[in-house]
Motif scaffolding. Sequence first.
Motif, PDB file in Angstrom:
ATOM      1  N   ASP A 171       0.838  -1.198   0.000  1.00  0.00           N
ATOM      2  CA  ASP A 171       0.000   0.000   0.000  1.00  0.00           C
ATOM      3  C   ASP A 171       0.874   1.250   0.000  1.00  0.00           C
ATOM      4  OD1 ASP A 171       0.976   0.162   2.575  1.00  0.00           O
ATOM      5  OD2 ASP A 171      -0.945  -0.242   3.551  1.00  0.00           O
ATOM      6  N   VAL A 172       0.263   2.401   0.222  1.00  0.00           N
ATOM      7  CA  VAL A 172       0.990   3.663   0.137  1.00  0.00           C
ATOM      8  C   VAL A 172       2.056   3.779   1.222  1.00  0.00           C
ATOM      9  CG1 VAL A 172      -0.630   4.936   1.605  1.00  0.00           C
ATOM     10  CG2 VAL A 172       0.660   6.152  -0.180  1.00  0.00           C
ATOM     11  N   LEU A 173       1.872   3.052   2.343  1.00  0.00           N
ATOM     12  CA  LEU A 173       2.866   3.075   3.417  1.00  0.00           C
ATOM     13  C   LEU A 173       3.885   1.949   3.301  1.00  0.00           C
ATOM     14  CD1 LEU A 173       0.565   3.905   6.479  1.00  0.00           C
ATOM     15  CD2 LEU A 173       1.986   5.476   5.130  1.00  0.00           C
ATOM     16  N   GLY A 174       3.796   1.170   2.243  1.00  0.00           N
ATOM     17  CA  GLY A 174       4.743   0.082   2.049  1.00  0.00           C
ATOM     18  C   GLY A 174       4.420  -1.165   2.847  1.00  0.00           C
ATOM     19  N   ARG A 175       3.197  -1.295   3.315  1.00  0.00           N
ATOM     20  CA  ARG A 175       2.783  -2.478   4.080  1.00  0.00           C
ATOM     21  C   ARG A 175       2.335  -3.579   3.129  1.00  0.00           C
ATOM     22  NH1 ARG A 175      -1.278   0.778   8.006  1.00  0.00           N
ATOM     23  NH2 ARG A 175      -2.031   1.282   5.916  1.00  0.00           N
ATOM     24  N   ASP A 176       2.631  -4.811   3.486  1.00  0.00           N
ATOM     25  CA  ASP A 176       2.322  -5.963   2.645  1.00  0.00           C
ATOM     26  C   ASP A 176       0.811  -6.197   2.582  1.00  0.00           C
ATOM     27  OD1 ASP A 176       2.802  -8.318   1.127  1.00  0.00           O
ATOM     28  OD2 ASP A 176       2.538  -9.515   2.939  1.00  0.00           O
ATOM     29  N   ILE A 177       0.237  -6.111   1.379  1.00  0.00           N
ATOM     30  CA  ILE A 177      -1.205  -6.272   1.204  1.00  0.00           C
ATOM     31  C   ILE A 177      -1.652  -7.696   1.537  1.00  0.00           C
ATOM     32  CG2 ILE A 177      -3.097  -6.275  -0.480  1.00  0.00           C
ATOM     33  CD1 ILE A 177      -2.255  -3.520   0.342  1.00  0.00           C
ATOM     34  N   PHE A 178      -0.874  -8.695   1.140  1.00  0.00           N
ATOM     35  CA  PHE A 178      -1.247 -10.087   1.394  1.00  0.00           C
ATOM     36  C   PHE A 178      -1.383 -10.343   2.900  1.00  0.00           C
ATOM     37  CE2 PHE A 178       0.032 -14.621   1.932  1.00  0.00           C
ATOM     38  CZ  PHE A 178      -1.105 -15.181   1.356  1.00  0.00           C
ATOM     39  N   SER A 179      -0.440  -9.850   3.679  1.00  0.00           N
ATOM     40  CA  SER A 179      -0.493 -10.029   5.134  1.00  0.00           C
ATOM     41  C   SER A 179      -1.688  -9.293   5.717  1.00  0.00           C
ATOM     42  CB  SER A 179       0.800  -9.520   5.779  1.00  0.00           C
ATOM     43  OG  SER A 179       1.917 -10.252   5.314  1.00  0.00           O
ATOM     44  N   ARG A 180      -1.995  -8.123   5.184  1.00  0.00           N
ATOM     45  CA  ARG A 180      -3.124  -7.354   5.701  1.00  0.00           C
ATOM     46  C   ARG A 180      -4.460  -8.012   5.316  1.00  0.00           C
ATOM     47  NH1 ARG A 180      -2.283  -2.624   7.937  1.00  0.00           N
ATOM     48  NH2 ARG A 180      -4.278  -1.724   7.303  1.00  0.00           N
ATOM     49  N   ILE A 181      -4.502  -8.655   4.158  1.00  0.00           N
ATOM     50  CA  ILE A 181      -5.713  -9.394   3.756  1.00  0.00           C
ATOM     51  C   ILE A 181      -5.960 -10.546   4.719  1.00  0.00           C
ATOM     52  CG2 ILE A 181      -6.682 -10.946   2.021  1.00  0.00           C
ATOM     53  CD1 ILE A 181      -6.987  -8.118   1.182  1.00  0.00           C
ATOM     54  N   ILE A 182      -4.893 -11.282   5.064  1.00  0.00           N
ATOM     55  CA  ILE A 182      -5.024 -12.424   5.977  1.00  0.00           C
ATOM     56  C   ILE A 182      -5.473 -11.948   7.356  1.00  0.00           C
ATOM     57  CG2 ILE A 182      -3.735 -14.214   7.202  1.00  0.00           C
ATOM     58  CD1 ILE A 182      -2.085 -14.616   4.688  1.00  0.00           C
ATOM     59  N   TYR A 183      -4.835 -10.911   7.874  1.00  0.00           N
ATOM     60  CA  TYR A 183      -5.243 -10.382   9.176  1.00  0.00           C
ATOM     61  C   TYR A 183      -6.635  -9.749   9.102  1.00  0.00           C
ATOM     62  CZ  TYR A 183      -1.092 -11.078  12.044  1.00  0.00           C
ATOM     63  OH  TYR A 183      -0.092 -11.636  12.809  1.00  0.00           O
ATOM     64  N   GLY A 184      -6.977  -9.219   7.930  1.00  0.00           N
ATOM     65  CA  GLY A 184      -8.314  -8.666   7.752  1.00  0.00           C
ATOM     66  C   GLY A 184      -9.393  -9.729   7.862  1.00  0.00           C
ATOM     67  N   THR A 185      -9.051 -10.968   7.502  1.00  0.00           N
ATOM     68  CA  THR A 185      -9.993 -12.077   7.678  1.00  0.00           C
ATOM     69  C   THR A 185     -10.344 -12.233   9.145  1.00  0.00           C
ATOM     70  OG1 THR A 185      -8.897 -13.210   5.829  1.00  0.00           O
ATOM     71  CG2 THR A 185     -10.415 -14.518   7.171  1.00  0.00           C
ATOM     72  N   ARG A 186      -9.352 -12.150  10.005  1.00  0.00           N
ATOM     73  CA  ARG A 186      -9.586 -12.266  11.448  1.00  0.00           C
ATOM     74  C   ARG A 186     -10.442 -11.106  11.946  1.00  0.00           C
ATOM     75  NH1 ARG A 186      -4.778 -12.871  15.874  1.00  0.00           N
ATOM     76  NH2 ARG A 186      -4.900 -15.024  15.146  1.00  0.00           N
ATOM     77  N   THR A 187     -10.087  -9.892  11.562  1.00  0.00           N
ATOM     78  CA  THR A 187     -10.844  -8.716  12.011  1.00  0.00           C
ATOM     79  C   THR A 187     -12.309  -8.800  11.588  1.00  0.00           C
ATOM     80  OG1 THR A 187      -8.848  -7.347  11.801  1.00  0.00           O
ATOM     81  CG2 THR A 187     -10.963  -6.200  11.923  1.00  0.00           C
ATOM     82  N   THR A 188     -12.538  -9.128  10.324  1.00  0.00           N
ATOM     83  CA  THR A 188     -13.897  -9.152   9.792  1.00  0.00           C
ATOM     84  C   THR A 188     -14.720 -10.271  10.412  1.00  0.00           C
ATOM     85  OG1 THR A 188     -13.095  -8.241   7.687  1.00  0.00           O
ATOM     86  CG2 THR A 188     -15.257  -9.295   7.681  1.00  0.00           C
ATOM     87  N   LEU A 189     -14.146 -11.466  10.533  1.00  0.00           N
ATOM     88  CA  LEU A 189     -14.905 -12.598  11.075  1.00  0.00           C
ATOM     89  C   LEU A 189     -15.187 -12.428  12.565  1.00  0.00           C
ATOM     90  CD1 LEU A 189     -13.561 -15.832   9.334  1.00  0.00           C
ATOM     91  CD2 LEU A 189     -15.493 -14.389   8.743  1.00  0.00           C
ATOM     92  N   VAL A 190     -14.240 -11.892  13.305  1.00  0.00           N
ATOM     93  CA  VAL A 190     -14.479 -11.657  14.738  1.00  0.00           C
ATOM     94  C   VAL A 190     -15.641 -10.684  14.913  1.00  0.00           C
ATOM     95  CG1 VAL A 190     -13.532 -10.570  16.810  1.00  0.00           C
ATOM     96  CG2 VAL A 190     -12.167 -12.222  15.545  1.00  0.00           C
ATOM     97  N   MET A 191     -15.647  -9.632  14.123  1.00  0.00           N
ATOM     98  CA  MET A 191     -16.743  -8.661  14.199  1.00  0.00           C
ATOM     99  C   MET A 191     -18.064  -9.297  13.770  1.00  0.00           C
ATOM    100  SD  MET A 191     -14.986  -5.165  12.737  1.00  0.00           S
ATOM    101  CE  MET A 191     -16.485  -4.215  12.969  1.00  0.00           C
ATOM    102  N   ALA A 192     -18.041 -10.073  12.680  1.00  0.00           N
ATOM    103  CA  ALA A 192     -19.272 -10.672  12.158  1.00  0.00           C
ATOM    104  C   ALA A 192     -19.864 -11.676  13.141  1.00  0.00           C
ATOM    105  CB  ALA A 192     -18.989 -11.354  10.813  1.00  0.00           C
ATOM    106  N   PHE A 193     -19.025 -12.545  13.707  1.00  0.00           N
ATOM    107  CA  PHE A 193     -19.541 -13.562  14.635  1.00  0.00           C
ATOM    108  C   PHE A 193     -19.952 -12.933  15.971  1.00  0.00           C
ATOM    109  CE2 PHE A 193     -17.111 -16.621  11.915  1.00  0.00           C
ATOM    110  CZ  PHE A 193     -18.208 -17.372  11.521  1.00  0.00           C
ATOM    111  N   SER A 194     -19.240 -11.906  16.406  1.00  0.00           N
ATOM    112  CA  SER A 194     -19.646 -11.198  17.623  1.00  0.00           C
ATOM    113  C   SER A 194     -21.000 -10.538  17.421  1.00  0.00           C
ATOM    114  CB  SER A 194     -18.607 -10.142  17.998  1.00  0.00           C
ATOM    115  OG  SER A 194     -17.341 -10.732  18.240  1.00  0.00           O
TER     116      SER A 194
END
Length: 280
Positions: free
Chosen positions: A59-82
Motif C-alpha cells: 500500500d501507500v505506506l509500504g505495508r504488505d497487502i497479502f499479510s493485511r488481507i489475511i489479518y483482515g480475515t480475522r478482524t472481519t470474522l471476529v466482528m461478524a460472529f460477535s
Amino acid sequence: MKRVRKILENKQFLIYLSLSMIVILIAILAPILAPKDPYHAVMLDSLKPPSKEYILGTDVLGRDIFSRIIYGTRTTLVMAFSLLAIVFFVGGTLGVIAGFYGGIVDNVIMKISDMMMAFPGLILAIAIAGILGPSTFNAVLAISLVTWPRYARLARSLTLKIRKNTYIEVAIMGGITPLNLFLKYLLPNIFPTMLVTATIDIGMLILEITSLSFLGVGVQAPIPEWGLMLNEGRLYIFKAPWLIYSPGIAIIIVVVIFNLLGDSIRDILRSEEHTSELQS
C-alpha cells in the motif's frame, strides 16, 4: 441424530462447510500464515506492484497487502460472529418472550421492533455509528441495533406457532418452570430455523461491517480490515489497482462461501420437512 446424519451425508453442504472452515482457520492462524507484519511500514516500498517479495503488492505506506488481507480475515470474522451472537441472543430472547407472554409485553417489544425496521437498516446503522463515533465497538453496536428486530420477529412467529400445541399447555399446567419449558420445548423447535437465518446472514453482516469501515465510521486505521483497505486504496485506483481488487475479491469470496453454506442448510431442512409432510 437422524437430522445430523442427513446433514453430514449431504456432499454440497460438506463442500461449503469445508470452505467456511478454511476461512475460519485462516483467521485463527493469521500470525502463522502472514509472511510479514501487517502493521510494518516500509516507505521505500510504497505502492509496489505484486512480486515475489510482495505477493499482492504494497500500500501507500509500504505495508504488505497479502499479510493485511489475511489479518483482515480475522478482524472481519471476529466482528461478524460477535455481531451475530449479539443479535441472535438478544433478538431471539425478546422474540420468545413476546410470543410466549403476549399482551403488553408483546406490544412493547414489537412496537420497538417496528420503529427500528421502519428505516433502511444500513442507513440507520451509518447514522448511529456516526453519532457514537467511528470505532470497531460502535460499528458492531450500530449494526446490532438495526439487526435484532429481524431475529425477534422470527423467534416470535415460531414461538406463537409452537405455543398453540397441546403439549405446551399440558406442560404449563403441570407446573414446568419457564426455563425448562424454553430448554425442553421451545429451543429445539426454533433453533434450526434461527440457525439457518443466522448462517445466511453472515455474508450480509460482513458486507455491512465492511461498508461502515469503507465510509469511515467503522474500523479505524491502522487495523487491517477489508472495507478500510478499500477506502484507503480508492485514491490510487488507477496508479495501484491491486489496492482495490485484493480486498474486494476477498470480500466476494468469503460472502459467497457463507451464503452458499446457509443455502445448503436451508435446502436440507426444507427437503426434510417436505419428506415428513409426505409421510404424514
